[in-house]
Scaffold this motif. Structure first.
Motif, mmCIF file in Angstrom:
data_model
loop_
_atom_site.group_PDB
_atom_site.id
_atom_site.type_symbol
_atom_site.label_atom_id
_atom_site.label_comp_id
_atom_site.label_asym_id
_atom_site.label_seq_id
_atom_site.Cartn_x
_atom_site.Cartn_y
_atom_site.Cartn_z
ATOM 1 N N ALA A 104 0.845 -1.208 0.000
ATOM 2 C CA ALA A 104 0.000 0.000 0.000
ATOM 3 C C ALA A 104 0.877 1.254 0.000
ATOM 4 C CB ALA A 104 -0.928 -0.011 1.218
ATOM 5 N N GLY A 105 1.938 1.222 0.777
ATOM 6 C CA GLY A 105 2.842 2.378 0.860
ATOM 7 C C GLY A 105 3.559 2.615 -0.453
ATOM 8 N N ARG A 106 3.953 1.527 -1.093
ATOM 9 C CA ARG A 106 4.627 1.662 -2.382
ATOM 10 C C ARG A 106 3.702 2.279 -3.432
ATOM 11 N NH1 ARG A 106 9.195 -0.779 -4.891
ATOM 12 N NH2 ARG A 106 8.971 -0.708 -7.152
ATOM 13 N N LEU A 107 2.443 1.889 -3.406
ATOM 14 C CA LEU A 107 1.493 2.475 -4.361
ATOM 15 C C LEU A 107 1.318 3.980 -4.093
ATOM 16 C CD1 LEU A 107 -0.417 2.330 -6.718
ATOM 17 C CD2 LEU A 107 -2.200 1.443 -5.166
ATOM 18 N N ALA A 108 1.265 4.357 -2.830
ATOM 19 C CA ALA A 108 1.185 5.797 -2.512
ATOM 20 C C ALA A 108 2.399 6.514 -3.105
ATOM 21 C CB ALA A 108 1.119 6.008 -0.997
ATOM 22 N N ALA A 109 3.577 5.942 -2.924
ATOM 23 C CA ALA A 109 4.811 6.565 -3.426
ATOM 24 C C ALA A 109 4.816 6.615 -4.947
ATOM 25 C CB ALA A 109 6.020 5.794 -2.909
ATOM 26 N N GLU A 110 4.376 5.540 -5.590
ATOM 27 C CA GLU A 110 4.336 5.527 -7.061
ATOM 28 C C GLU A 110 3.348 6.562 -7.596
ATOM 29 O OE1 GLU A 110 5.627 0.847 -7.761
ATOM 30 O OE2 GLU A 110 3.497 1.370 -7.670
ATOM 31 N N THR A 111 2.269 6.767 -6.868
ATOM 32 C CA THR A 111 1.288 7.790 -7.270
ATOM 33 C C THR A 111 1.938 9.175 -7.210
ATOM 34 O OG1 THR A 111 -0.440 6.397 -6.296
ATOM 35 C CG2 THR A 111 -1.051 8.660 -6.860
ATOM 36 N N LEU A 112 2.633 9.448 -6.123
ATOM 37 C CA LEU A 112 3.295 10.758 -5.978
ATOM 38 C C LEU A 112 4.424 10.906 -7.011
ATOM 39 C CD1 LEU A 112 3.334 11.003 -2.071
ATOM 40 C CD2 LEU A 112 1.796 12.181 -3.659
ATOM 41 N N ASP A 113 5.108 9.811 -7.326
ATOM 42 C CA ASP A 113 6.137 9.845 -8.385
ATOM 43 C C ASP A 113 5.502 10.203 -9.730
ATOM 44 O OD1 ASP A 113 8.006 8.976 -6.533
ATOM 45 O OD2 ASP A 113 8.280 6.987 -7.421
ATOM 46 N N ALA A 114 4.373 9.557 -10.033
ATOM 47 C CA ALA A 114 3.720 9.745 -11.339
ATOM 48 C C ALA A 114 3.183 11.165 -11.495
ATOM 49 C CB ALA A 114 2.592 8.724 -11.503
ATOM 50 N N LEU A 115 2.939 11.838 -10.385
ATOM 51 C CA LEU A 115 2.425 13.216 -10.445
ATOM 52 C C LEU A 115 3.503 14.228 -10.832
ATOM 53 C CD1 LEU A 115 0.126 13.134 -7.288
ATOM 54 C CD2 LEU A 115 -0.636 13.816 -9.588
ATOM 55 N N VAL A 116 4.770 13.867 -10.640
ATOM 56 C CA VAL A 116 5.863 14.845 -10.836
ATOM 57 C C VAL A 116 5.761 15.602 -12.169
ATOM 58 C CG1 VAL A 116 8.368 15.066 -11.176
ATOM 59 C CG2 VAL A 116 7.482 13.854 -9.176
ATOM 60 N N PRO A 117 5.654 14.892 -13.313
ATOM 61 C CA PRO A 117 5.601 15.643 -14.581
ATOM 62 C C PRO A 117 4.311 16.412 -14.802
ATOM 63 C CG PRO A 117 5.411 13.280 -14.982
ATOM 64 C CD PRO A 117 5.706 13.436 -13.524
ATOM 65 N N LEU A 118 3.268 16.087 -14.036
ATOM 66 C CA LEU A 118 1.958 16.725 -14.238
ATOM 67 C C LEU A 118 1.799 18.029 -13.472
ATOM 68 C CD1 LEU A 118 -0.293 13.527 -13.939
ATOM 69 C CD2 LEU A 118 0.825 14.489 -15.967
ATOM 70 N N VAL A 119 2.605 18.191 -12.424
ATOM 71 C CA VAL A 119 2.468 19.397 -11.590
ATOM 72 C C VAL A 119 3.215 20.533 -12.278
ATOM 73 C CG1 VAL A 119 2.868 20.408 -9.312
ATOM 74 C CG2 VAL A 119 2.238 17.994 -9.508
ATOM 75 N N GLN A 120 2.478 21.300 -13.080
ATOM 76 C CA GLN A 120 3.034 22.359 -13.931
ATOM 77 C C GLN A 120 2.101 23.568 -13.889
ATOM 78 O OE1 GLN A 120 5.872 22.129 -15.500
ATOM 79 N NE2 GLN A 120 6.259 19.915 -15.324
ATOM 80 N N PRO A 121 2.618 24.739 -14.210
ATOM 81 C CA PRO A 121 1.733 25.907 -14.292
ATOM 82 C C PRO A 121 0.579 25.628 -15.260
ATOM 83 C CG PRO A 121 4.035 26.587 -14.526
ATOM 84 C CD PRO A 121 4.024 25.081 -14.546
ATOM 85 N N GLY A 122 -0.626 26.010 -14.882
ATOM 86 C CA GLY A 122 -1.788 25.873 -15.769
ATOM 87 C C GLY A 122 -2.638 24.651 -15.509
ATOM 88 N N VAL A 123 -2.113 23.647 -14.822
ATOM 89 C CA VAL A 123 -2.925 22.443 -14.565
ATOM 90 C C VAL A 123 -3.901 22.741 -13.423
ATOM 91 C CG1 VAL A 123 -1.387 21.330 -12.857
ATOM 92 C CG2 VAL A 123 -2.818 19.920 -14.341
ATOM 93 N N SER A 124 -5.128 22.236 -13.548
ATOM 94 C CA SER A 124 -6.081 22.448 -12.447
ATOM 95 C C SER A 124 -5.881 21.357 -11.405
ATOM 96 C CB SER A 124 -7.524 22.426 -12.958
ATOM 97 O OG SER A 124 -7.917 21.102 -13.265
#
Ligand code: MF3
Ligand code: CO
Ligand code: CO
Length: 274
Positions: free
Chosen positions: A33-53
């Motif tokens: 479960a913890g690894r999935l939480a970490a992978e989710t936060l990893d996958a968000l890295v490229p998405l957190v950009q100016p303009g994204v809601s």
């Protein structure tokens, strides 16, 4: 008097105030479960950009969690309707995803809690949007250090208060405020369980740490004073003085000689810059 209860993880668990002591199967389940939480936060890295809601980021978290056979534990939790919490700048925690878009210079916390095979992973990280001023980056760095300094105290024989004492000393050395209204918490089969993990405390106080305890450490550190204010929506907590606030969260398990971080990033993306 602190009560501990040895659990297998197969019984029905109650929020009865006891601190659960888990065995090897539960560690294995929390690792997943913890690894999935970490992978989710990893996958968000490229998405957190100016303009994204923040709503688009929330949609991604929901899809990613479901695709990996888990459920966001926040969906339907006490009336909360979203898959994560997204807290921008002066928001301390429990920011609600919305059509608001991220802008250059924002600092953002994303907090995810996949429920996988009946076990909760709970973790959050800070993300820097575009060019972030040095003062804000320093706050983020020190907040990360606060989490790791707290984790250093997480071992058998220490008291729970040793964690908060170490965090508070480090934050206040930098003249930052440690939020008192929200705490870390036991977790496992339950999302929020005993003990309450305060981030400002006196050393030597609180329950003794024992192998098999699972809990989060999730310090919220303000650039200004520690006070918080709740917004009308009943969820969003902001700094009373409107100063910036940062937070990192890991889920850990106490082992025989220290602790295991269940939510460590497999890619080493635990803190910015990513
Ligand atoms: N993930 C948060 C925590 O660290 C809890 C969020 S509950 C919600 O404990 F309902 F606000 F999502
Ligand atoms: Co938590
Ligand atoms: Co969380």
């Amino acid at each position: 008097m602190t009560q501990y209860q040895t659990v297998t993880g197969t019984e029905t668990q109650l929020r009865d105030g006891t601190i659960k002591l888990h065995g090897p199967e539960a560690f294995e389940a929390m690792r997943k479960a913890g690894r999935l939480a970490a992978e989710t936060l990893d996958a968000l890295v490229p998405l957190v950009q100016p303009g994204v809601s923040t709503a688009a980021l929330d949609d991604f978290v929901r899809e990613f969690t479901l695709d990996n056979g888990a459920m966001p534990a926040t969906m339907g939790y006490r009336g909360y309707a979203h898959s994560c919490c997204i807290s921008i700048n002066q928001v301390v925690c429990h920011g609600i995803p919305s059509e608001r878009t991220l802008k250059d210079g924002d600092i953002v916390n994303i907090d995810v809690t996949p429920l996988l095979d009946g076990w909760h992973g709970d973790s959050s990280r800070m993300y820097l949007v575009g060019d972030v001023p040095l003062k804000a980056r320093r706050l983020v760095d020190v907040t990360w250090e606060c989490l790791m300094i707290g984790i250093e105290q997480a071992k058998p024989g220490r008291h729970l208060g040793d964690i908060g004492a170490a965090i508070q000393a480090h934050a206040e050395k930098h003249r930052y405020g440690v939020v008192r209204e929200f705490c870390g918490h036991g977790l496992g089969r339950l999302f929020h369980d005993a003990p309450e993990v305060v981030h400002a405390a006196r050393a030597g106080t609180g329950p003794l740490l024992k192998p098999g305890m699972f809990f989060t450490i999730e310090p919220m550190i303000n650039l200004g004073k520690p006070g918080v204010k709740m917004l009308e929506d009943g969820w969003t907590a902001v700094t009373r003085d409107r100063s910036l606030s940062a937070q990192f969260e890991h889920s850990i398990g106490i082992t025989e000689d220290g602790c295991e971080i269940f939510t460590a990033s497999p890619k080493g993306l635990d803190k910015p810059p990513y």
